[in-house]
Design an enzyme around this catalytic site. Structure first.
Site, PDB file in Angstrom:
ATOM      1  CB  SER A  24      -0.936   0.010   1.217  1.00 55.12           C
ATOM      2  OG  SER A  24      -0.187  -0.037   2.413  1.00 55.12           O
ATOM      3  CG  ASN A 111      -4.031  -3.802  13.512  1.00 50.84           C
ATOM      4  OD1 ASN A 111      -3.430  -3.797  12.438  1.00 50.84           O
ATOM      5  ND2 ASN A 111      -4.422  -4.916  14.116  1.00 50.84           N
ATOM      6  CB  THR A 156     -40.747  25.420  -9.490  1.00 50.01           C
ATOM      7  OG1 THR A 156     -41.895  25.785 -10.265  1.00 50.01           O
ATOM      8  CG2 THR A 156     -40.598  26.396  -8.336  1.00 50.01           C
ATOM      9  CG  HIS A 157     -41.862  21.733 -11.841  1.00 50.83           C
ATOM     10  ND1 HIS A 157     -42.126  20.451 -11.426  1.00 50.83           N
ATOM     11  CD2 HIS A 157     -42.491  22.548 -10.956  1.00 50.83           C
ATOM     12  CE1 HIS A 157     -42.900  20.485 -10.357  1.00 50.83           C
ATOM     13  NE2 HIS A 157     -43.138  21.747 -10.045  1.00 50.83           N
ATOM     14  CB  SER A 278     -14.594  22.852 -30.299  1.00 43.99           C
ATOM     15  OG  SER A 278     -14.616  21.921 -31.360  1.00 43.99           O
ATOM     16  CE  LYS A 284     -19.695  24.196 -28.758  1.00 42.85           C
ATOM     17  NZ  LYS A 284     -19.640  22.731 -28.809  1.00 42.85           N
ATOM     18  CG  ASN A 286     -17.018  23.556 -25.745  1.00 39.40           C
ATOM     19  OD1 ASN A 286     -18.037  24.025 -26.251  1.00 39.40           O
ATOM     20  ND2 ASN A 286     -16.168  22.792 -26.396  1.00 39.40           N
ATOM     21  CD  GLU A 291     -19.416  20.484 -20.548  1.00 36.26           C
ATOM     22  OE1 GLU A 291     -20.290  20.129 -21.331  1.00 36.26           O
ATOM     23  OE2 GLU A 291     -18.265  20.792 -20.924  1.00 36.26           O
ATOM     24  CE1 TYR A 318      -6.198  -2.673   9.494  1.00 37.66           C
ATOM     25  CE2 TYR A 318      -5.437  -4.938   9.319  1.00 37.66           C
ATOM     26  CZ  TYR A 318      -5.500  -3.654   8.821  1.00 37.66           C
ATOM     27  OH  TYR A 318      -4.871  -3.355   7.632  1.00 37.66           O
ATOM     28  CD  GLN A 323      -2.955  -2.322   2.428  1.00 41.16           C
ATOM     29  OE1 GLN A 323      -2.266  -2.648   3.394  1.00 41.16           O
ATOM     30  NE2 GLN A 323      -2.766  -2.820   1.221  1.00 41.16           N
ATOM     31  CE  LYS A 326      -4.233   3.413   5.198  1.00 40.54           C
ATOM     32  NZ  LYS A 326      -5.050   2.169   5.169  1.00 40.54           N
TER      33      LYS A 326
HETATM   34  N1  ARG Z   1      -1.204  -1.269   5.525  1.00 43.53           N
HETATM   35  C1  ARG Z   1      -2.156  -1.524   6.562  1.00 43.53           C
HETATM   36  C2  ARG Z   1      -3.416  -0.666   6.346  1.00 43.53           C
HETATM   37  O1  ARG Z   1      -3.324   0.321   5.673  1.00 43.53           O
HETATM   38  C3  ARG Z   1      -1.583  -1.167   7.886  1.00 43.53           C
HETATM   39  C4  ARG Z   1      -2.051  -2.027   9.009  1.00 43.53           C
HETATM   40  C5  ARG Z   1      -1.653  -3.400   8.796  1.00 43.53           C
HETATM   41  N2  ARG Z   1      -1.926  -4.203   9.929  1.00 43.53           N
HETATM   42  C6  ARG Z   1      -1.831  -5.536   9.828  1.00 43.53           C
HETATM   43  N3  ARG Z   1      -2.086  -6.177  10.898  1.00 43.53           N
HETATM   44  N4  ARG Z   1      -1.492  -6.120   8.723  1.00 43.53           N
HETATM   45  O2  ARG Z   1      -4.480  -0.985   6.843  1.00 43.53           O
END
Ligand code: ARG
Length: 462
Positions: A24, A111, A156-157, A278, A284, A286, A291, A318, A323, A326
């Site tokens: 990650s 965790n 309205t509408h 465009s 144009k 735009n 948008e 946990y 993970q 994020k």
């Molecule tokens: N990379 C993990 C996350 O973002 C961190 C926590 C990992 N904990 C574990 N017991 N593997 O959630």
């Protein structure tokens, strides 16, 4: 393939495919400052509690500062083998300071560590986003001040309904974004609770002091239940939900700007600097910014659904699924921030086409039909009967192809003998707007009051 901090019980190394799949660091490295701030506070607490020596504490804090500088300057190497930002920093600390670095993780788990990082991150981002929302409110309020007095059709509408002040319309968005700021502030309260010390899930047997870590990191409170703490992402979901609603407000504003900048409406001219051309049609211009703002609602709403779905069905506590929290959170922060900034800029740079707005308000001639009904009410006719009388007058106008405003007094009196010469002031759009003095209404003095309140709240001179 590197040696894992948790590698003790494993006979073989991890498969490269697994390292790649589980890593990650590509996205959670964004948390490095929060991770380091949290680790420093944790190390100082360990020192105060006598769990590590003062020298070890100093070494840890110094090493972490060095690592922070290296990441700041792009001099830090990341690899899948070390999975996430937490392990990268911890391993590098051991490389830098040796054995003392191996004591940092005392009484802590990733965790609770990752929960801390995400809370610190969101706390800052909520404050920053709140400022961006305020800046957008300022753009709206400045245009409302600049165009005070301009009358436009209210819809309205998406059908012309009653005349309103353009400033009243703009201040409607001021209110919407004000509620977004309130929701951000409310969500911040639940983000702003310190999770460290929950450890893996059950707390720790070591004599840690959670409250002092909270004080150092400026959290007013610590979380109450260690199991809840490491499995909880409610605060992230709340943020995503508040953000999705703010993005929906942006999208509604964007939609109106797209419509209003068409030749059919012609209510607004977007600045050349904030439109695009465009590649095939030379004429144009735009409205790509509104948008895209409208289009990006898809991902911000999607991120909320994504987070809800990750949490649904997760057993305590946990699980690695977490993970996956994020990327949607980071994407929401990035997308909403960009849309807020661009919306504020675009609004500050556009020009309202006042004659077109005024002409549209007067055009058609039926926008003051409700006013005629209200006129009859003030002369004693029950509203439902007044509504029907005016309905008949409108139908007559449609047959003869005349607006209501062009009927003579004699013609009007055919529909009700209660109508007298003073009726014409109530049939004008100015008279109609001026009459709507109910609290929150569009009468110029009411709108001026609302504008004054908004300027005061935003700290801008009227
Ligand atoms: N990379 C993990 C996350 O973002 C961190 C926590 C990992 N904990 C574990 N017991 N593997 O959630």
């Amino acid at each position: 393939m590197s040696k894992k901090p948790w590698g003790g019980r494993f006979a073989t190394t991890t498969a490269a495919t697994v390292e790649e799949f589980t890593a990650s660091h590509q996205f959670d490295r964004i948390l490095y400052r929060q991770d380091i701030a949290g680790s420093k506070a944790h190390a100082r607490m360990l020192t105060r509690q006598g769990l590590i020596s003062a020298e070890e504490g100093d070494l840890i804090v110094g090493g972490l500062s060095q690592i922070e500088a290296e990441i700041d300057h792009g001099h830090f190497e990341f690899s899948d083998g070390l999975e996430d930002i937490h392990m990268h920093i911890e391993q590098e600390l051991v490389v830098k300071i040796g054995a003392a670095g191996q004591k940092l993780h005392t009484g802590r788990s990733r965790n609770d560590q990752v929960a801390l990082d995400l809370r610190l991150y969101l706390r800052d981002e909520i404050d920053r986003i709140s400022e961006l929302v305020a800046a957008l409110q300022k753009s709206l309020v400045c245009q409302a001040r600049k165009n005070l007095g301009v009358i436009m059709p209210g819809y309205t509408h998406l059908q012309r309904a009653q005349p309103v002040l353009l400033s009243h319309h703009l201040l409607a968005y001021y209110e919407m974004f004000g509620r977004d700021r309130e929701r951000l502030a409310d969500c911040r309260k639940r983000v702003n609770v310190m999770p460290l010390g929950a450890a893996a899930l059950a707390g720790t047997g070591l004599p840690i002091d959670r409250e002092s870590v909270a004080a150092e990191l400026e959290f007013p409170a610590v979380t109450a239940n260690s199991m809840d703490t490491v499995g909880d992402r409610d605060f992230a979901i709340e943020f995503a939900s508040v953000a999705a609603l703010a993005q929906v407000h942006l999208s509604r504003l964007a939609e109106e700007l797209v419509l209003w900048s068409t030749e059919e409406f012609g209510f607004v001219t977007l600045a050349d600097s904030h439109t695009t051309g465009s590649s095939i049609m030379p004429q144009k211009k735009n409205p790509d910014i509104p948008e895209l703002i409208r289009g990006k609602s898809g991902r911000v709403i999607g991120n909320l659904v994504c987070l809800l779905t990750i949490l649904k069905g997760l057993p305590l506590t946990y699980n690695r699924d977490l993970q996956e929290d994020k990327e949607p959170v980071f994407d929401t922060v990035k997308t909403l921030s960009a849309c807020l900034s661009l919306a504020a800029e675009m609004l500050a740079n556009l020009e309202f086409r006042r004659d077109r707005l005024t002409a549209a308000a007067a055009g058609g001639g039926f926008m003051t039909a409700t006013d005629l009904a209200d006129y009859l009410v003030t002369r004693g006719l029950p509203f439902r009967q007044a509504h029907s009388v005016v309905g008949k007058a409108v139908a007559h106008c449609l047959t003869v192809g005349k607006p209501l405003t062009e009927l003579s007094l004699a013609e009007l009196q055919k529909f009700s003998r209660l109508i007298e010469a003073d009726v014409f002031s109530c049939l004008s759009v100015e008279g109609s707007v001026a009459s709507r003095r109910s609290t929150g209404g569009t009468a110029p003095d009411r709108v001026a009051e609302a504008l004054g309140r908004a300027e005061q709240a935003l700290g801008i001179a009227g």
